[in-house]
Design an enzyme around this catalytic site. Sequence first.
Site, PDB file in Angstrom:
ATOM      1  N   GLY A   1       0.823  -1.214   0.000  1.00 33.16           N
ATOM      2  CA  GLY A   1       0.000   0.000   0.000  1.00 33.16           C
ATOM      3  C   GLY A   1       0.851   1.256   0.000  1.00 33.16           C
TER       4      GLY A   1
ATOM      5  CD  GLU B   1       9.225  -0.527   5.068  1.00 27.76           C
ATOM      6  OE1 GLU B   1       8.006  -0.507   4.903  1.00 27.76           O
ATOM      7  OE2 GLU B   1       9.797  -1.331   5.842  1.00 27.76           O
TER       8      GLU B   1
ATOM      9  CD  GLN C   1       3.328  -9.618   2.948  1.00 29.49           C
ATOM     10  OE1 GLN C   1       2.463 -10.130   3.635  1.00 29.49           O
ATOM     11  NE2 GLN C   1       3.664  -8.341   3.078  1.00 29.49           N
TER      12      GLN C   1
ATOM     13  CB  CYS D   1      -4.210 -13.412   1.680  1.00 26.09           C
ATOM     14  SG  CYS D   1      -4.783 -14.438   0.305  1.00 26.09           S
TER      15      CYS D   1
ATOM     16  CE  LYS E   1      -7.523  -6.300   8.349  1.00 28.37           C
ATOM     17  NZ  LYS E   1      -7.744  -4.864   8.190  1.00 28.37           N
ATOM     18  CB  THR E   2      -6.181  -9.179  -0.783  1.00 22.41           C
ATOM     19  OG1 THR E   2      -7.096  -8.273  -1.420  1.00 22.41           O
ATOM     20  CG2 THR E   2      -6.936 -10.325  -0.140  1.00 22.41           C
TER      21      THR E   2
ATOM     22  CB  CYS F   1      -9.400 -14.560  -2.093  1.00 24.02           C
ATOM     23  SG  CYS F   1      -8.342 -15.697  -1.203  1.00 24.02           S
TER      24      CYS F   1
HETATM   25  C1  LIG Z   1       0.969 -16.167   2.342  1.00 23.85           C
HETATM   26  C2  LIG Z   1       0.273 -14.951   1.789  1.00 23.85           C
HETATM   27  C3  LIG Z   1      -0.462 -15.038   0.624  1.00 23.85           C
HETATM   28  C4  LIG Z   1      -1.130 -13.945   0.113  1.00 23.85           C
HETATM   29  N1  LIG Z   1      -1.801 -14.074  -1.066  1.00 23.85           N
HETATM   30  C5  LIG Z   1      -2.395 -12.990  -1.616  1.00 23.85           C
HETATM   31  C6  LIG Z   1      -3.024 -13.090  -2.896  1.00 23.85           C
HETATM   32  O1  LIG Z   1      -3.066 -14.143  -3.502  1.00 23.85           O
HETATM   33  N2  LIG Z   1      -3.604 -11.983  -3.397  1.00 23.85           N
HETATM   34  C7  LIG Z   1      -3.557 -10.776  -2.740  1.00 23.85           C
HETATM   35  O2  LIG Z   1      -4.055  -9.798  -3.274  1.00 23.85           O
HETATM   36  N3  LIG Z   1      -2.975 -10.664  -1.529  1.00 23.85           N
HETATM   37  C8  LIG Z   1      -2.381 -11.730  -0.961  1.00 23.85           C
HETATM   38  N4  LIG Z   1      -1.742 -11.613   0.256  1.00 23.85           N
HETATM   39  C9  LIG Z   1      -1.928 -10.382   1.058  1.00 23.85           C
HETATM   40  C10 LIG Z   1      -1.040  -9.227   0.653  1.00 23.85           C
HETATM   41  O3  LIG Z   1       0.296  -9.622   0.557  1.00 23.85           O
HETATM   42  C11 LIG Z   1      -1.203  -8.120   1.705  1.00 23.85           C
HETATM   43  O4  LIG Z   1      -2.586  -7.842   1.866  1.00 23.85           O
HETATM   44  C12 LIG Z   1      -0.482  -6.847   1.320  1.00 23.85           C
HETATM   45  O5  LIG Z   1       0.892  -7.076   1.148  1.00 23.85           O
HETATM   46  C13 LIG Z   1      -0.689  -5.797   2.382  1.00 23.85           C
HETATM   47  O6  LIG Z   1      -0.012  -4.620   2.058  1.00 23.85           O
HETATM   48  P1  LIG Z   1       0.254  -3.498   3.174  1.00 23.85           P
HETATM   49  O7  LIG Z   1       0.983  -2.397   2.508  1.00 23.85           O
HETATM   50  O8  LIG Z   1      -0.996  -3.210   3.893  1.00 23.85           O
HETATM   51  O9  LIG Z   1       1.206  -4.243   4.206  1.00 23.85           O
HETATM   52  P2  LIG Z   1       2.641  -4.836   3.926  1.00 23.85           P
HETATM   53  O10 LIG Z   1       2.850  -5.110   2.475  1.00 23.85           O
HETATM   54  O11 LIG Z   1       2.794  -5.966   4.870  1.00 23.85           O
HETATM   55  O12 LIG Z   1       3.618  -3.654   4.295  1.00 23.85           O
HETATM   56  C14 LIG Z   1       3.649  -3.023   5.560  1.00 23.85           C
HETATM   57  C15 LIG Z   1       4.955  -2.256   5.627  1.00 23.85           C
HETATM   58  O13 LIG Z   1       4.938  -1.431   6.790  1.00 23.85           O
HETATM   59  C16 LIG Z   1       6.219  -1.459   7.366  1.00 23.85           C
HETATM   60  N5  LIG Z   1       6.127  -1.096   8.787  1.00 23.85           N
HETATM   61  C17 LIG Z   1       5.730  -1.869   9.828  1.00 23.85           C
HETATM   62  N6  LIG Z   1       5.823  -1.188  10.984  1.00 23.85           N
HETATM   63  C18 LIG Z   1       6.285   0.045  10.652  1.00 23.85           C
HETATM   64  C19 LIG Z   1       6.604   1.210  11.420  1.00 23.85           C
HETATM   65  N7  LIG Z   1       6.494   1.238  12.762  1.00 23.85           N
HETATM   66  N8  LIG Z   1       7.035   2.306  10.755  1.00 23.85           N
HETATM   67  C20 LIG Z   1       7.161   2.309   9.403  1.00 23.85           C
HETATM   68  N9  LIG Z   1       6.901   1.224   8.634  1.00 23.85           N
HETATM   69  C21 LIG Z   1       6.464   0.123   9.263  1.00 23.85           C
HETATM   70  C22 LIG Z   1       6.696  -2.884   7.147  1.00 23.85           C
HETATM   71  O14 LIG Z   1       8.109  -2.994   7.230  1.00 23.85           O
HETATM   72  C23 LIG Z   1       6.164  -3.192   5.765  1.00 23.85           C
HETATM   73  O15 LIG Z   1       7.099  -2.913   4.745  1.00 23.85           O
HETATM   74  C24 LIG Z   1      -1.050 -12.699   0.789  1.00 23.85           C
HETATM   75  C25 LIG Z   1      -0.297 -12.588   1.964  1.00 23.85           C
HETATM   76  C26 LIG Z   1       0.371 -13.690   2.454  1.00 23.85           C
HETATM   77  C27 LIG Z   1       1.200 -13.565   3.707  1.00 23.85           C
END
Ligand SMILES: Cc1cc2nc3c(=O)[nH]c(=O)nc-3n(C[C@H](O)[C@H](O)[C@H](O)COP(=O)(O)OP(=O)(O)OC[C@H]3O[C@@H](n4cnc5c(N)ncnc54)[C@H](O)[C@@H]3O)c2cc1C
Length: 453
Positions: free
Chosen positions: A44, A65, A73, A192, A336-337, A372
């Site tokens: 995101g 970050e 992931q 996910c 959440k994906t 999903c």
């Molecule tokens: C096994 C698995 C399978 C999946 N399969 C799918 C799929 O098939 N299709 C799909 O759409 N989605 C899938 N997902 C879900 C998808 O990967 C997540 O929903 C997505 O990556 C979430 O993005 P995000 O930016 O919210 O969080 P993330 O990508 O997890 O990023 C969060 C970021 O915040 C940073 N952070 C944490 N704490 C702090 C802090 N205090 N200060 C600053 N930065 C910080 C972290 O280091 C990280 O880089 C899957 C996930 C997993 C684990």
Amino acid sequence: MNNIQVFSTRTGRLVVCAVRNFSSSTSRQQEKHYKLLVVGGGTGGCTAASKFASKLGKGKVAILEPSKVHYYQPMWTFVGGGTKTVSNSSRPMGKVLPKKADWIQAGAVAFDPKNSTVTCSNGDVIKYDYMVVSMGLQLDYHKVKGLPEALLSDPAVCSNYSSKYVTKTFPALENITDGKAIFTSPNCPIKCAGAAQKIMYIAEEYFNKNGKRDNIDVIFNTSGQAIFGVPKYAETLNKIIEDRNIQLNCRLSLEEVRSDTREAIFRKLDSETNEKETFNYNFLHVVPPMSAPDVLKASPLADSMGYLDINKYSLQHARYPNVFGIGDCTNAPTSKTGAAIAAQSGVLRRNLTAFMDGKSASQDEYDGYTSCPLVTGYGKCVMAEFDYDGNPLETFPIDQSKERRTMFHMKRDIMPEMYWNLLIKGMWEGPGPYRRLMRLGMGGNKKSEVAEV
Ligand SMILES: Cc1cc2nc3c(=O)[nH]c(=O)nc-3n(C[C@H](O)[C@H](O)[C@H](O)COP(=O)(O)OP(=O)(O)OC[C@H]3O[C@@H](n4cnc5c(N)ncnc54)[C@H](O)[C@@H]3O)c2cc1C
């Protein structure tokens, strides 16, 4: 724009003065100011920063970050299945974050939204005009007694949800010869949710191909009420588990792992007497409890559960209007994906841009779109797509509740390319416009879709 600031001198006197706000990083030691601060550089954060860095120009956007590595992931399902490696799923963070944005390699340790500042783990204080919070979810392996130890010491215990443990999954699938292969899903919102069972279907096919399926019971112990929350896809999945002789036990939440005796203890969520059930395991795939990052939970930005408290349609914070959210850390009640993030990113772009221009942040509404791709083996996939209310929002003019090889290729081969080359570069806002085109205008319900193909 000038700010009134109060400084304390070494003699303890208070000095009040006006400080000019610059729209980019200032030279004052350890205090920086950005037009937009993005907290988190995962899916995101990277997507949001890319969009706004190219719009606002160099030096106006900062990304906070701490991690050196960015992971795709969704690929971890295939890492667990033995067909991809963790390095296939990663890129150096510096290579994926937008060049026009400043990367501050530190974590947020405190939020002060009243004063529009964030304190970083390196001691810097960042002042922002606008902020996007995208910190993802925290993996709470420690909330299951004995699990952190089991993940370290027992080769039969694995988890696709962490880059650290996903490498244990395939060797554990290779090693099991008989007994019980147990897959779990916890009693809280997770990223996910489908990935808890994707690895189970892959494992079941792997056992079959390797001639050991007859000796292994495949068991899904889930905290959920059903195999999947959307009836259209649940119907297909129920048929699959029946045909493939997979045991489904609902309302069971993993509470303890005893790796010395290879026992997994589950709480029966519907039991009034707090009953438990113990399963011996020969393979245990655990999806950990997850929650908002502690620093977010402890901040005024959180709702009562700790998630970023946003308006689920506009993505604007419920109390601090210059704060927006995207991704897993928000309380938008969708699954959440990364796919949800793609759809949210277009809404964020339009609403935050409008707000920066002095207009209301309700130009567009996020309808909860999420997807999903339920991989059901080494070559099949059910492509679930739905909205906040669990209504299917399918992109293709075919019945997506069927297992299909085309959807498997979409998931394995096309989506990673779209992720690295489009989504995190801010150039993919989900399939909404294409859905309308493919379904001849009948499959979408967003305000913006007609205008923004
Ligand atoms: C096994 C698995 C399978 C999946 N399969 C799918 C799929 O098939 N299709 C799909 O759409 N989605 C899938 N997902 C879900 C998808 O990967 C997540 O929903 C997505 O990556 C979430 O993005 P995000 O930016 O919210 O969080 P993330 O990508 O997890 O990023 C969060 C970021 O915040 C940073 N952070 C944490 N704490 C702090 C802090 N205090 N200060 C600053 N930065 C910080 C972290 O280091 C990280 O880089 C899957 C996930 C997993 C684990």
